[in-house]
Motif scaffolding. Sequence first.
Motif: not given
Length: 304
Positions: A216, A238, A240
């Motif tokens: 991210r 994406i 994290d």
Amino acid sequence: MRRQIRLPATLRFDRPYRRHPPGPLRCVAVGGDRRQNPNGLSKMHHQHEIVQFLSASPHRLRLLEHLRENPCSPSDITGALDLSRRSVQRNLSALADQNWVTKTDGSYQLTTSGALVALQYTTFLEVLKTIERCEPFLAHLPDSEHVPDLRWLTNAELVVVDSSRPYAPMMAYTSHLYECSTEAIQGTVPVLSRFHANVHTELLDRGVETELVLPRAAAERAVDLEAALHSLGCDLYIHDGTIEVGVTLTDHRGFVGAYDDHGRLRACVHGTNPELRDWAARLYERYRDRSCPLAGDLTGEHVP
């Protein structure tokens, strides 16, 4: 700061190491002599003696490897290995004392144990050589889960940073992708740079199906590059957490990139070894399975 890694089980070429619970040393009487006998210590000492025995003379491993092919007489070995007859006889006698060779009708041949020692010790030396060659790559891998089996790196191409070529790994990586013929590409991108964007933009223009996983933080720092790739049809995911290793998969080749703490690509290995590529594919899938597809509006909202 360089990180230390735990090497995978590749180096334990005979059997996995099993940790025993701590306990007091035991003493046993051997011929009237009392010797320390901690769990496994005597066996380990004997294994060290085996390594010392093989390394004491470079001819011993050569003899074992030569006898792996066919039984030979001492005179045949002398001519084939260009050794003196005295050296051959002395080392054959030493190998026989280890029960690694036997003599039948004037010819020496390996025992089953001798054949296994020759094979595994040769593998061990090859792995050590690979560790030494790939040290700039291994030094920047975060942990053992990100280390491929070192045997798969034996014939892999390694490109590292040096003072005269600070971008050598990235240039080699992008050059191979520009020139490759592939229908699909998958990869993890720890840092989305202009280099990555340019090469993947061209591949997307060629119709190459592209799937990338970004952390991210990297996606938020390069929104314009992310948007450009997404608009061309790149499937973006994406993640994290952090992505500490760059992995790229083409139809027949696997790439693994090692980054430093500042997100700079320090070394890259790549090759067509199917086992290396399969390992890289499994690593990529682990990252992708823990990531979310990018929403179409690019507003920062992501869908599971």
